[in-house]
Design a protein around this motif. Structure first.
Motif, mmCIF file in Angstrom:
data_model
loop_
_atom_site.group_PDB
_atom_site.id
_atom_site.type_symbol
_atom_site.label_atom_id
_atom_site.label_comp_id
_atom_site.label_asym_id
_atom_site.label_seq_id
_atom_site.Cartn_x
_atom_site.Cartn_y
_atom_site.Cartn_z
ATOM 1 N N UNK B 383 -19.046 10.430 5.562
ATOM 2 C CA UNK B 383 -20.567 10.037 5.389
ATOM 3 C C UNK B 383 -21.192 10.151 4.399
ATOM 4 N N UNK B 384 -20.926 11.128 3.528
ATOM 5 C CA UNK B 384 -21.501 11.381 2.132
ATOM 6 C C UNK B 384 -20.917 10.279 1.275
ATOM 7 N N UNK B 385 -19.930 9.834 1.374
ATOM 8 C CA UNK B 385 -19.325 8.941 0.690
ATOM 9 C C UNK B 385 -19.872 7.491 0.814
ATOM 10 N N UNK B 386 -20.163 7.051 2.030
ATOM 11 C CA UNK B 386 -20.625 5.855 2.323
ATOM 12 C C UNK B 386 -22.122 5.722 2.023
ATOM 13 N N UNK B 387 -22.854 6.890 2.281
ATOM 14 C CA UNK B 387 -24.278 6.771 1.920
ATOM 15 C C UNK B 387 -24.639 7.254 0.743
ATOM 16 N N UNK B 388 -23.974 8.171 -0.019
ATOM 17 C CA UNK B 388 -24.583 8.369 -1.240
ATOM 18 C C UNK B 388 -23.515 8.195 -2.494
ATOM 19 N N UNK B 389 -22.185 7.721 -2.284
ATOM 20 C CA UNK B 389 -21.287 7.604 -3.229
ATOM 21 C C UNK B 389 -20.584 9.005 -3.800
ATOM 22 N N UNK B 390 -21.111 10.089 -3.014
ATOM 23 C CA UNK B 390 -20.278 11.425 -3.349
ATOM 24 C C UNK B 390 -18.875 11.381 -2.980
ATOM 25 N N UNK B 391 -18.051 11.842 -4.483
ATOM 26 C CA UNK B 391 -16.665 11.502 -3.922
ATOM 27 C C UNK B 391 -16.090 10.265 -4.383
ATOM 28 N N UNK B 392 -16.801 9.037 -4.630
ATOM 29 C CA UNK B 392 -16.379 8.063 -4.910
ATOM 30 C C UNK B 392 -16.160 7.779 -6.172
ATOM 31 N N UNK B 393 -16.131 8.612 -7.194
ATOM 32 C CA UNK B 393 -16.092 8.187 -8.560
ATOM 33 C C UNK B 393 -14.724 8.526 -8.818
ATOM 34 N N UNK B 394 -14.726 8.619 -10.474
ATOM 35 C CA UNK B 394 -13.472 8.931 -11.275
ATOM 36 C C UNK B 394 -12.566 9.748 -10.483
ATOM 37 N N UNK B 395 -12.875 11.013 -10.352
ATOM 38 C CA UNK B 395 -12.047 12.157 -9.929
ATOM 39 C C UNK B 395 -11.785 12.171 -8.336
ATOM 40 N N UNK B 396 -12.420 11.315 -7.761
ATOM 41 C CA UNK B 396 -12.186 10.886 -6.483
ATOM 42 C C UNK B 396 -12.379 12.025 -5.410
ATOM 43 N N UNK B 397 -13.360 12.777 -5.651
ATOM 44 C CA UNK B 397 -13.852 13.856 -4.755
ATOM 45 C C UNK B 397 -13.129 15.142 -5.069
ATOM 46 N N UNK B 398 -12.216 15.176 -6.234
ATOM 47 C CA UNK B 398 -11.324 16.549 -6.318
ATOM 48 C C UNK B 398 -12.195 17.690 -6.596
ATOM 49 N N UNK B 399 -13.126 17.385 -7.121
ATOM 50 C CA UNK B 399 -14.190 18.454 -7.539
ATOM 51 C C UNK B 399 -15.182 18.638 -6.317
ATOM 52 N N UNK B 400 -16.302 17.518 -6.068
ATOM 53 C CA UNK B 400 -17.043 17.841 -5.296
ATOM 54 C C UNK B 400 -16.822 17.925 -3.711
ATOM 55 N N UNK B 401 -15.623 17.425 -3.324
ATOM 56 C CA UNK B 401 -15.135 17.549 -1.956
ATOM 57 C C UNK B 401 -14.812 19.336 -1.825
ATOM 58 N N UNK B 402 -14.028 19.589 -2.692
ATOM 59 C CA UNK B 402 -13.630 21.264 -2.758
ATOM 60 C C UNK B 402 -14.805 21.967 -2.522
ATOM 61 N N UNK B 403 -16.144 21.589 -3.341
ATOM 62 C CA UNK B 403 -17.121 22.377 -3.210
ATOM 63 C C UNK B 403 -17.754 22.102 -1.834
ATOM 64 N N UNK B 404 -18.027 21.048 -1.362
ATOM 65 C CA UNK B 404 -18.605 20.769 -0.157
ATOM 66 C C UNK B 404 -17.883 21.398 1.204
ATOM 67 N N UNK B 405 -16.466 21.311 1.030
ATOM 68 C CA UNK B 405 -15.663 22.094 1.819
ATOM 69 C C UNK B 405 -16.164 23.597 2.037
ATOM 70 N N UNK B 406 -16.480 24.293 0.797
ATOM 71 C CA UNK B 406 -17.048 25.560 1.031
ATOM 72 C C UNK B 406 -18.567 25.673 1.368
ATOM 73 N N UNK B 407 -19.197 24.702 0.905
ATOM 74 C CA UNK B 407 -20.831 24.717 0.961
ATOM 75 C C UNK B 407 -20.982 24.461 2.328
#
Lengths: 95, 442
Positions: B383-407
């Motif tokens: 949902x975060x990807x579809x609604x906000x583009x979070x995790x859709x950029x060049x790193x393909x969520x390698x940084x933010x997805x790991x953070x959001x898993x913890x947060x």
């Protein structure tokens, strides 16, 4: 810092610098005092974060090819780097 | 300069029995052991040289110790090594084998292989806090990687604030380079780390190593139970706030190294449909994943360090080559190292306060500049990807997805090709008519 002592000449945003052969483009840029490598989609400056090819924050244009990861590319004689080549608009991917 | 598009495909005769992806200790051990069994082995690595992060050589310096021994062994094994190749797709063919697509500066690379060994290593876990996107805020292993890549931090004022056993060696390396290390702040509680340090008595070599790291930066304060809360500066980091939960202080610096342990690189494993448990790739006694013909070794099966990676890599190499009996002797050592890794993991448990560092206006997804406030905690990553583009950029969520898993306690989203940003020409690559010699590492 290369133990071999060999130097190459590269250009960072048109400025020629002599750097040790065998170092990464990111290392050469940092040593040349460049800390902002790209501009984010909202227009803020970004520099290397992970240093190992994961985060894509060190993306620069190298020899006219956009979106190269400076931390993974080694310097070479005549290599040309430009920063801020990634403009705030949605990019259309590598050239 | 005109970009040379070149598609390389190995001739049918050169179809590899085993493809090892990732050239750190696990991948080197797997490739060497499998090739020593007489099989046709290809090792692909993304870096300019093999060795991974841990054995990455400082530019111009020679490998030493175990690294040197394994580099030599790999070379003698007859395995083909291609450097500078990023794998962007791996797919199973109808005959049960695999076709793998990689991208190099010179163009696409298509590889046919009967068996895959995934040795894709780990990355650092980054957690968002105000100011973490400022240039000059980097990871902990990142500082080490840049240093080995030839960067110099001489004269720079450095604060290291994060978690895990990497903090001290990196502080030592930076100090040896001439940096002024102002503070090393470990977020873990002192009693947890103390228990871990006591455990080190069982491993004298590790203890000696730890002492040497301390000696490398005498006078540098190492504090436990302390973490970074903010970084500030005009266009680059100039000062950081650190707290122990009671008092907060501000330290001026030119560089902040902040990372919170390691997370496994499981993108390719997920693409191939391998099961995971607690975020780690599940493997059986032979290092085989839930997918037939796909083995996994090293950090993706659980963060455990170089010794465990070597043991798992050797086992994966032998078993994937059809010699599980020869791997039997290595199993007790691997299992003991796994237990030690679990102990270390507990010592550096992340404190819950780290979930509260990011404010609503703090960027979480650095590729698409998505703030924490734009993402709802009860969403899923999709949902975060579809609604906000979070995790859709060049790193393909390698940084933010790991953070959001913890947060937010989320799980990683599904992975699809290409697993790295890639050229269109790579995805549409057609096999070349003539097969080049396999010996063309960049």
């Amino acid at each position: 810092m290369s133990a071999t002592g060999a130097l190459v000449t590269m250009a960072i945003d048109g400025r020629e610098v002599r750097v040790s052969a065998g170092i990464s483009v990111a290392a050469a840029m940092l040593d040349a005092g460049v800390i902002a490598f790209r501009r984010s989609v909202n227009g803020s400056d970004r520099g290397p974060l992970c240093g190992m090819g994961v985060c894509y924050e060190c993306r620069v244009t190298i020899d006219d090819v956009a979106h190269r990861r400076a931390c993974l590319v080694m310097v070479a004689d005549g290599l040309r780097v430009s920063t801020h080549a990634c403009r705030p608009e949605r990019s259309e991917g590598p050239a | 300069m005109e970009r040379r598009e070149q598609v390389l495909r190995f001739a049918q005769d050169d179809r590899f029995d085993i493809l090892v992806i990732g050239g750190g200790p696990a991948g080197i051990a797997a490739a060497a052991r499998a090739a020593e069994c007489g099989l046709n082995v290809l090792l692909l690595d993304e870096g300019a040289d093999v060795g991974g992060q841990i054995w990455r050589r400082r530019t111009g310096s020679l490998a030493r110790g175990a690294a040197r021994a394994w580099f030599t062994r790999l070379e003698a094994s007859g395995a083909t090594v291609i450097r500078g190749a990023s794998v962007v797709d791996a797919a199973r063919r109808a005959d049960g084998g695999f076709t793998v697509t990689a991208e190099r500066a010179a163009g696409a690379l298509l590889v046919d292989a009967g068996v895959i060994v995934l040795a894709t290593g780990a990355r650092e876990r980054f957690l968002p806090f105000p100011g973490w996107t400022l240039p000059g805020v980097i990871g902990v292993g990142a500082a080490q990687a840049l240093l080995k890549g030839g960067a110099s931090f001489r004269g720079k004022r450095v604060v290291i604030a994060g978690s895990g056993p990497l903090l001290l060696p990196v502080a030592s390396a930076l100090a040896a380079d001439g940096a002024s290390v102002r503070l090393v702040a470990e977020q873990a509680r002192s009693r947890d780390v103390g228990r871990f340090a006591l455990g080190l008595w069982r491993h004298p070599a590790t203890l000696v190593q730890a002492a040497r790291y301390r000696a490398g930066f005498v006078g540098t304060p190492y504090t436990l139970g302390t973490w970074v809360t903010a970084a500030r500066g005009n266009g680059r980091v100039e000062e950081v706030d650190v707290t122990n939960g009671r008092t907060t202080r501000t330290i001026a610096c030119d560089l902040l190294s902040a990372a919170f342990g390691l997370v496994p690189n499981t993108e390719l494993a997920r693409l191939l449909g391998c099961d995971r448990t607690d975020g780690m790739v599940w493997v059986n006694h032979d290092q085989q994943t839930s997918q037939a013909g796909v083995y996994c070794a090293g950090e993706p099966t659980g963060i455990g360090g170089v010794e465990l990676s070597l043991a798992e890599g050797e086992i994966a190499g032998l078993c994937s080559a059809g010699h599980p009996g020869d791997a039997r002797a290595l199993l007790p050592r691997r299992d003991r190292l796994r237990r030690d890794a679990a102990t270390m993991d507990r010592a550096f448990t992340l404190r819950p306060e780290l979930r509260t560092l990011a404010h609503a206006d703090t960027i979480v997804c650095r590729c698409e500049d998505v703030t924490l406030g734009a993402i709802k905690a009860d969403w899923r990553m999709r949902q975060a990807k579809l609604y906000t583009r979070a995790g859709m950029g060049a790193c393909q969520g390698r940084i933010c997805s790991s953070a959001l898993e913890f947060l937010h306690g989320w799980e990683a989203d599904t992975t699809r090709l290409p697993v790295e940003p890639t050229l269109y020409s790579t995805l549409t690559a057609e096999p070349a008519t003539s097969a080049p010699s396999a010996n063309h590492g960049a």
